[in-house]
Each structure stands twice: as structure tokens, then as C-alpha cells.
Design a protein around this motif. Structure first.
Motif, PDB file in Angstrom:
ATOM      1  N   PRO A 142      -2.054 -15.594  20.077  1.00 58.55           N
ATOM      2  CA  PRO A 142      -3.114 -15.902  21.037  1.00 58.55           C
ATOM      3  C   PRO A 142      -2.817 -15.242  22.373  1.00 58.55           C
ATOM      4  O   PRO A 142      -1.665 -15.160  22.785  1.00 58.55           O
ATOM      5  CB  PRO A 142      -3.065 -17.420  21.144  1.00 58.55           C
ATOM      6  CG  PRO A 142      -1.690 -17.800  20.738  1.00 58.55           C
ATOM      7  CD  PRO A 142      -1.205 -16.753  19.783  1.00 58.55           C
ATOM      8  N   CYS A 193      -4.494 -23.709  18.035  1.00 58.27           N
ATOM      9  CA  CYS A 193      -4.407 -23.722  19.503  1.00 58.27           C
ATOM     10  C   CYS A 193      -5.799 -23.618  20.130  1.00 58.27           C
ATOM     11  O   CYS A 193      -6.095 -24.300  21.116  1.00 58.27           O
ATOM     12  CB  CYS A 193      -3.509 -22.596  19.996  1.00 58.27           C
ATOM     13  SG  CYS A 193      -3.952 -20.961  19.370  1.00 58.27           S
ATOM     14  N   GLU A 194      -6.668 -22.788  19.550  1.00 60.39           N
ATOM     15  CA  GLU A 194      -8.023 -22.649  20.095  1.00 60.39           C
ATOM     16  C   GLU A 194      -8.780 -23.969  19.980  1.00 60.39           C
ATOM     17  O   GLU A 194      -9.471 -24.388  20.909  1.00 60.39           O
ATOM     18  CB  GLU A 194      -8.779 -21.535  19.363  1.00 60.39           C
ATOM     19  CG  GLU A 194      -8.296 -20.127  19.693  1.00 60.39           C
ATOM     20  CD  GLU A 194      -9.283 -19.065  19.283  1.00 60.39           C
ATOM     21  OE1 GLU A 194     -10.445 -19.407  18.995  1.00 60.39           O
ATOM     22  OE2 GLU A 194      -8.904 -17.871  19.256  1.00 60.39           O
ATOM     23  N   LEU A 217      -7.869 -19.561  25.225  1.00 60.97           N
ATOM     24  CA  LEU A 217      -6.961 -18.557  24.671  1.00 60.97           C
ATOM     25  C   LEU A 217      -7.618 -17.988  23.415  1.00 60.97           C
ATOM     26  O   LEU A 217      -8.429 -18.656  22.784  1.00 60.97           O
ATOM     27  CB  LEU A 217      -5.579 -19.130  24.387  1.00 60.97           C
ATOM     28  CG  LEU A 217      -5.321 -20.076  23.217  1.00 60.97           C
ATOM     29  CD1 LEU A 217      -3.846 -20.457  23.171  1.00 60.97           C
ATOM     30  CD2 LEU A 217      -6.180 -21.302  23.249  1.00 60.97           C
ATOM     31  N   THR A 218      -7.292 -16.743  23.077  1.00 60.65           N
ATOM     32  CA  THR A 218      -7.966 -16.064  21.971  1.00 60.65           C
ATOM     33  C   THR A 218      -6.935 -15.520  20.993  1.00 60.65           C
ATOM     34  O   THR A 218      -6.143 -14.634  21.346  1.00 60.65           O
ATOM     35  CB  THR A 218      -8.825 -14.890  22.505  1.00 60.65           C
ATOM     36  OG1 THR A 218      -9.666 -15.371  23.545  1.00 60.65           O
ATOM     37  CG2 THR A 218      -9.661 -14.280  21.401  1.00 60.65           C
ATOM     38  N   VAL A 219      -6.931 -16.039  19.779  1.00 58.47           N
ATOM     39  CA  VAL A 219      -6.032 -15.515  18.750  1.00 58.47           C
ATOM     40  C   VAL A 219      -6.452 -14.073  18.451  1.00 58.47           C
ATOM     41  O   VAL A 219      -7.614 -13.808  18.130  1.00 58.47           O
ATOM     42  CB  VAL A 219      -6.092 -16.374  17.470  1.00 58.47           C
ATOM     43  CG1 VAL A 219      -5.226 -15.767  16.377  1.00 58.47           C
ATOM     44  CG2 VAL A 219      -5.640 -17.799  17.777  1.00 58.47           C
ATOM     45  N   THR A 220      -5.514 -13.153  18.626  1.00 54.77           N
ATOM     46  CA  THR A 220      -5.838 -11.729  18.539  1.00 54.77           C
ATOM     47  C   THR A 220      -5.022 -11.062  17.433  1.00 54.77           C
ATOM     48  O   THR A 220      -3.790 -11.166  17.420  1.00 54.77           O
ATOM     49  CB  THR A 220      -5.546 -11.056  19.901  1.00 54.77           C
ATOM     50  OG1 THR A 220      -6.268 -11.766  20.917  1.00 54.77           O
ATOM     51  CG2 THR A 220      -5.962  -9.598  19.895  1.00 54.77           C
ATOM     52  N   CYS A 222       3.638 -16.875  15.298  1.00 55.56           N
ATOM     53  CA  CYS A 222       2.201 -17.174  15.145  1.00 55.56           C
ATOM     54  C   CYS A 222       1.724 -16.802  13.735  1.00 55.56           C
ATOM     55  O   CYS A 222       2.009 -15.720  13.240  1.00 55.56           O
ATOM     56  CB  CYS A 222       1.400 -16.398  16.193  1.00 55.56           C
ATOM     57  SG  CYS A 222      -0.384 -16.636  16.040  1.00 55.56           S
ATOM     58  N   CYS A 237       0.355 -26.439  18.266  1.00 54.02           N
ATOM     59  CA  CYS A 237       0.741 -25.296  17.419  1.00 54.02           C
ATOM     60  C   CYS A 237       1.724 -25.747  16.326  1.00 54.02           C
ATOM     61  O   CYS A 237       2.798 -26.262  16.629  1.00 54.02           O
ATOM     62  CB  CYS A 237       1.376 -24.190  18.268  1.00 54.02           C
ATOM     63  SG  CYS A 237       1.973 -22.815  17.260  1.00 54.02           S
ATOM     64  N   GLN A 297      -3.741 -15.343  26.479  1.00 56.42           N
ATOM     65  CA  GLN A 297      -4.307 -16.170  27.534  1.00 56.42           C
ATOM     66  C   GLN A 297      -3.815 -15.685  28.886  1.00 56.42           C
ATOM     67  O   GLN A 297      -2.962 -14.812  28.954  1.00 56.42           O
ATOM     68  CB  GLN A 297      -3.959 -17.639  27.327  1.00 56.42           C
ATOM     69  CG  GLN A 297      -2.466 -17.954  27.321  1.00 56.42           C
ATOM     70  CD  GLN A 297      -1.823 -17.683  25.984  1.00 56.42           C
ATOM     71  OE1 GLN A 297      -2.281 -18.187  24.975  1.00 56.42           O
ATOM     72  NE2 GLN A 297      -0.781 -16.875  25.971  1.00 56.42           N
ATOM     73  N   TYR A 302      -5.434 -20.629  14.383  1.00 57.69           N
ATOM     74  CA  TYR A 302      -6.480 -21.035  15.348  1.00 57.69           C
ATOM     75  C   TYR A 302      -6.379 -22.500  15.801  1.00 57.69           C
ATOM     76  O   TYR A 302      -7.272 -22.999  16.470  1.00 57.69           O
ATOM     77  CB  TYR A 302      -7.896 -20.773  14.794  1.00 57.69           C
ATOM     78  CG  TYR A 302      -8.192 -19.312  14.607  1.00 57.69           C
ATOM     79  CD1 TYR A 302      -8.722 -18.543  15.645  1.00 57.69           C
ATOM     80  CD2 TYR A 302      -7.926 -18.672  13.401  1.00 57.69           C
ATOM     81  CE1 TYR A 302      -8.984 -17.187  15.478  1.00 57.69           C
ATOM     82  CE2 TYR A 302      -8.178 -17.326  13.225  1.00 57.69           C
ATOM     83  CZ  TYR A 302      -8.710 -16.588  14.260  1.00 57.69           C
ATOM     84  OH  TYR A 302      -8.963 -15.249  14.101  1.00 57.69           O
ATOM     85  N   CYS A 346      -2.227 -26.485  23.917  1.00 57.70           N
ATOM     86  CA  CYS A 346      -1.957 -25.492  22.868  1.00 57.70           C
ATOM     87  C   CYS A 346      -0.501 -25.537  22.422  1.00 57.70           C
ATOM     88  O   CYS A 346      -0.196 -25.378  21.246  1.00 57.70           O
ATOM     89  CB  CYS A 346      -2.324 -24.098  23.371  1.00 57.70           C
ATOM     90  SG  CYS A 346      -1.535 -23.662  24.948  1.00 57.70           S
TER      91      CYS A 346
END
Ligand code: SF4
Ligand code: SF4
Length: 202
Positions: free
Chosen positions: A48, A18-19, A37-40, A12, A161, A50, A16, A157
Motif C-alpha cells: 500500500p 488495510c484499505e 492508502l492504495t494497495v499498489t 504485503c 494488517c 500512503q 486490501y 491500517c
């Protein structure tokens, strides 16, 4: 075993994409327009997060109106049935359910990557958990990954990607992966390469 999407933090790049892809496909079918899903970002890495579609899902157990159900080897949340009580968001051990539709009390703005903006909420002094302090009476619903069940080709997603950091894990994947690892361990031990790993000191 339920299926789920998981990312590889080594691949990754935090772009973002995917978001954005997630929002696009869900809006097209009339669902809430925020990412599932949240990219963290952490010091250790970025990926991300999820829903893991838990086989014994805590969110499903606490939902008082049965908006969360087990379907086709996944955990699905019906946004039309949800009453926005946020109990599922409190129960989820991964923090991957997002209440959406109104603002938490005291907040004046909240942005999900420039997507739809929720309605501002009046401030209250009531001391409640932040996840429960949302505007009463406004339509808020819980939102989570649904594995893009409406797309025959599966989760969007994974397709969008650019570094192929996301993949779908199912029972077949786990069986194959375990078999490969067992075989690799046997080979390593049989050739002596694994002795140091499996028998430290030899
Ligand atoms: S939302 Fe959370 S608790 Fe519910 S199935 Fe997904 S990971 Fe599990
Ligand atoms: S699988 Fe679908 S719903 Fe889930 S995070 Fe990916 S794009 Fe979103």
C-alpha cells in the motif's frame, strides 16, 4: 521529524484489509469514505502507498486555501476547508492524494473497492490535465492519510494488517535503526565479515 506509515513489500500479500479498515474508521467519524492508502501492484512487488507526511510538504505549499497544515508532527488535510482544486494531488510526488466526490470528466463509473460512488460528471472537450478535469461546481475534496489522528491507538491500517506489513516510522525509530545499523557495520568490519563488502578486493 514528521511521522508516517510505511509498508514492507516483502510482507504485503495484497489482501486490501488495510484499505477496508481505513475506510471503516474514517466513515465512523464523518470523514470521506474512501481509503487513505492504495494497495499498489507492480512487477517488482505489492504494497500500500500512503502519504509520507513530508517535512517540507509540496501539497501544503500549493494549497490556495490553507486546507493542508502541519500539525502534531504530521501533514493534515481539512476536508471541510478544501475547495477541490486538486493542486495538491498534482504536486504530491508519491501520488497519494485522491480527489473524491465527483467523477473526472468523461468517466461514467469509478469504484473504490465498492465503497461510496461519486456523482457522474458531464463530458467536456476542454483539454486539461486529467487530474484537473473534474466536474466544476460539484463538491470534490482531496483525501489523504491523516495517521488516524482521531484514534488514541493510532493508525488503523497497522492494526488490521494480517501480516504486520505496516509500521509507523518516527524520529525515535530512525535514531534506533541507524544506531543498530552502525553497530552491525562495525561488528562486521571488526570480525572480517564486512571486509569484502566495505573493501572489495581485500
Ligand atoms: S500528500 Fe504527498 S506531498 Fe503531501 S505530505 Fe503526503 S507525500 Fe508529501
Ligand atoms: S494511517 Fe490511517 S489514515 Fe493513514 S492509511 Fe492507515 S488507516 Fe488510513
Amino acid at each position: 521529524m514528521n511521522r508516517f506509515v510505511i509498508a514492507d513489500p516483502k510482507l504485503c500479500i495484497g489482501c486490501y484489509t488495510c484499505e477496508v479498515g481505513c475506510v471503516e474508521v474514517h466513515v465512523k467519524v464523518g470523514l470521506v469514505g474512501i481509503p487513505r492508502l492504495t494497495v499498489t501492484h507492480t512487477v517488482a512487488g505489492t504494497m500500500p502507498m500512503q502519504c509520507r507526511h513530508c517535512d517540507d510538504a509540496p501539497c501544503e505549499q500549493v494549497c490556495p486555501v490553507k486546507a493542508i497544515t502541519f500539525e502534531d508532527r504530521s501533514i493534515q488535510l481539512n476536508e471541510s476547508v478544501c475547495i477541490g482544486c486538486k493542486m495538491c494531488a498534482l504536486a504530491c510526488p508519491f501520488g497519494v492524494i485522491t480527489p473524491y466526490g465527483a467523477l473526472p470528466q468523461g468517466e461514467t463509473s469509478m469504484t473504490y473497492g465498492g465503497f461510496l460512488q461519486p456523482t457522474p460528471a458531464p463530458v467536456t472537450e476542454t483539454p486539461v490535465h486529467a487530474l484537473l478535469a473534474w466536474t466544476v461546481g460539484q463538491r470534490t475534496v482531496a483525501v489523504k492519510c491523516d495517521l488516524c489522528h482521531f484514534l488514541p491507538e493510532g493508525p488503523e491500517c497497522i492494526r488490521v494488517c494480517p501480516t504486520n506489513a505496516l509500521r509507523l516510522v518516527d524520529e525515535e525509530t530512525v535514531i534506533t535503526s541507524n544506531a543498530e545499523r552502525r553497530a552491525a557495520s562495525v561488528e562486521a568490519i571488526a570480525t572480517g565479515d564486512g571486509l569484502a563488502l566495505h573493501h572489495p578486493g581485500l
